[in-house]
Write an enzyme that holds these catalytic residues in place. Structure first.
Site, PDB file in Angstrom:
ATOM      1  CD  GLU A 207      -2.748  -0.993   2.555  1.00  0.00           C
ATOM      2  OE1 GLU A 207      -4.145  -0.738   1.984  1.00  0.00           O
ATOM      3  OE2 GLU A 207      -2.504  -1.369   3.365  1.00  0.00           O
ATOM      4  CG  HIS A 231      -7.682  -8.621   4.613  1.00  0.00           C
ATOM      5  ND1 HIS A 231      -8.914  -8.772   4.979  1.00  0.00           N
ATOM      6  CD2 HIS A 231      -7.284  -7.225   4.992  1.00  0.00           C
ATOM      7  CE1 HIS A 231      -9.166  -7.698   5.730  1.00  0.00           C
ATOM      8  NE2 HIS A 231      -8.459  -6.736   5.642  1.00  0.00           N
ATOM      9  CE  LYS A 329      -1.574  -0.226   6.641  1.00  0.00           C
ATOM     10  NZ  LYS A 329      -2.743   0.091   5.896  1.00  0.00           N
TER      11      LYS A 329
HETATM   12  C1  BG6 Z   1      -8.081  -3.447   6.267  1.00  0.00           C
HETATM   13  C2  BG6 Z   1      -6.768  -2.882   7.228  1.00  0.00           C
HETATM   14  O1  BG6 Z   1      -8.637  -4.469   6.868  1.00  0.00           O
HETATM   15  O2  BG6 Z   1      -7.690  -3.375   4.875  1.00  0.00           O
HETATM   16  C3  BG6 Z   1      -5.950  -1.782   6.328  1.00  0.00           C
HETATM   17  O3  BG6 Z   1      -6.934  -2.928   8.329  1.00  0.00           O
HETATM   18  C4  BG6 Z   1      -5.929  -1.854   4.827  1.00  0.00           C
HETATM   19  O4  BG6 Z   1      -4.767  -1.300   7.088  1.00  0.00           O
HETATM   20  C5  BG6 Z   1      -7.163  -2.098   3.953  1.00  0.00           C
HETATM   21  O5  BG6 Z   1      -5.374  -0.758   4.479  1.00  0.00           O
HETATM   22  C6  BG6 Z   1      -6.999  -2.655   2.791  1.00  0.00           C
HETATM   23  O6  BG6 Z   1      -8.285  -2.814   1.906  1.00  0.00           O
HETATM   24  P1  BG6 Z   1      -8.747  -1.922   0.871  1.00  0.00           P
HETATM   25  O7  BG6 Z   1      -9.994  -2.350   0.614  1.00  0.00           O
HETATM   26  O8  BG6 Z   1      -8.879  -0.342   1.358  1.00  0.00           O
HETATM   27  O9  BG6 Z   1      -7.697  -2.312  -0.070  1.00  0.00           O
END
Ligand code: BG6
Length: 463
Positions: A207, A231, A329
């Site tokens: 990210e 995830h 991150k």
């Molecule tokens: C969340 C995490 O579950 O998923 C975050 O806590 C993360 O840290 C996010 O940024 C990512 O999901 P998406 O849908 O924003 O890509």
């Protein structure tokens, strides 16, 4: 199937409700996919009903602009009829009293910090939960195998397992669900989808966001718990399951559970895992401070902001194939994809020259793109191989991931929710790593915010 009549959001004034739940719900309502639903908000803040209604209207605005007349009317009807209740969910009584007043079946969405959700469920009694009620739990589900097990027991005392929705919004992402269509609605992949033909599988979720003011939660979680435990293990499971007989709750979730049960991360952890934390740098136009200097961070916790683990799936299909999961991150390049690398051809006919690199299938999770890299004859010397990519851009999904997940909840279908045993297994897989990291067995490396991560990591890719 029961269709939920009332969606009760606990934690109505919180960030999750405003940023994700209400916009997800808005898409559903605008598409006419949640007819007759009533929305009720509850929270510890002393909000007036108007204050809550304003929040709901604000969150519905974007969807309302692009909706047709029926969609806008559905959004307006829900926003105008929604009620707000101030209550302490951890006290014995108030939540039960509210449940008794609402029209059922009810879905109770715990959009609260995990310890508060847990306390709220502990004070509830089975006879206070109206028949047909669905309990919706956000991640993280517990903080380890044992606490997840305890939480499962608490919930099981209130409602049946198929009325419990453990949310992992990645299961509502169209591209994650597309793994199933791609694998099981086509003939060409399944025969080569195994250890004989696949060298390795990587699931990368880099990210370009930093901490974004979430220190309170993130500093106690870190990348391994925040992303990989939930995830990415689910993406891995979708990539690795055997074909289910149906895409229904029982078959699909059985298949996921079977593959996760066969999965583990083995010692020596300095070889199978890596962790790192960002230092100051620039992310696009932004200057990002050292993670350790961010407000609310306790540097002594050694929270990792980038994690990578190598998972083994110990079954006939996958033995020996590494599944590398990585997420972090403040990385310079947003990279969200699964990369499936095939083994080389058994024999490249003599006479060919050029690249001869392995086939790779890339499944992008935003942008939503499928890409298959192949070698073909080149345009000059025709037997000098050239690399070509077959690319398919997938249509954007109608619903946001939270909309998709909510639809399942409202229809009483737990297909896109995490089953209790699977939630525990996800913790079981990462727990040995957590322990090894806590004991300092694996060094906490550093990378500049805005970089590709520590250069020596094999998964680090510069643009
Ligand atoms: C969340 C995490 O579950 O998923 C975050 O806590 C993360 O840290 C996010 O940024 C990512 O999901 P998406 O849908 O924003 O890509």
């Amino acid at each position: 199937k029961t269709t939920v009549k009332t969606l009760l959001i606990l934690g109505a004034s919180g960030d999750l409700t405003g940023r994700l739940l209400l916009p997800g719900l808005a898409g559903l309502l605008a598409a006419g996919r949640a007819p007759g639903l009533r929305l009720v908000g509850a929270g510890s803040d002393p909000w007036s009903p108007e204050q809550w209604q304003e929040r709901v209207k604000g969150a519905f605005e974007a969807a309302s602009k692009s909706a047709d007349a029926a969609g806008s009317a559905a959004l307006a009807a829900v926003a105008e009829s929604t009620a707000y209740h101030q209550l302490d969910v951890t006290a014995d009584g108030p939540l039960a009293e509210l449940l008794a007043q609402l029209e059922g079946p009810i879905a109770v969405y715990f959009a609260l910090p995990p310890h508060i959700s847990q306390k709220a469920c502990e004070v509830l009694k089975r006879d206070q939960v109206p028949a047909g009620t669905r309990l919706v739990m956000e991640k993280p589900f517990g903080s380890g195998t044992e606490s997840a097990h305890e939480l499962n027991k608490t919930l099981a005392a209130l409602v049946p397992e198929d009325h419990i929705h453990r949310v992992d919004h990645f299961l509502g992402k169209a591209t994650v669900l597309n793994i199933l269509g791609l694998r099981f609605a086509n003939r060409f992949l399944e025969p080569v989808w195994n250890r004989d033909h696949i060298e390795k599988v990587e699931v990368i979720f880099d990210e370009d966001l930093a901490l974004e003011g979430r220190a309170r939660y993130y500093d106690t979680a870190g990348a391994l718990r925040d992303m990989i435990q939930s995830h990415l293990l689910h993406i891995m499971a979708f990539l690795a399951i055997d074909a289910p007989a149906t895409i229904e709750e029982r078959d699909l979730r059985d298949a996921v559970a079977t593959v996760l049960r066969a999965s583990s991360i083995k010692a020596p952890f300095p070889e199978t895992t890596r962790r790192a934390r960002y230092t100051a740098g620039t992310l696009g136009e932004r200057t990002v401070p050292d993670y350790a200097a961010e407000q609310g961070v306790d540097p002594g916790r050694n929270t990792e902001t980038l994690a990578e683990v190598q998972v083994e799936i110990n079954n006939w299909r996958w033995a020996g194939v590494p599944f590398i999961l990585r997420s972090g991150k403040a990385l310079g390049r947003r990279r969200k994809e699964a990369v499936i690398t095939f083994r080389p051809v058994p024999h490249l006919p003599t006479g060919f020259a050029g690249v001869d690199s392995p086939n790779q299938l890339r499944i992008g999770f935003g942008p939503d793109v499928l890409r298959l890299d192949v070698d073909v004859n080149g345009p000059g010397d025709i037997f000098t191989l050239d690399r070509a990519s077959l690319v398919a851009e997938l249509n954007a999904a109608e619903l946001l991931p939270y909309g998709e997940v909510l639809e399942g909840i409202l229809n009483g279908d737990p297909l896109l929710s995490v089953r209790g045993d699977t939630a525990e297994d996800c913790w079981r897989i990462i727990e040995p790593v957590l322990r090894a990291w806590e004991s300092g067995e694996v060094p906490l490396e550093e990378y500049d915010a805005g970089s590709a991560g520590p250069a020596a990591w094999p998964t680090a890719v510069e643009d």
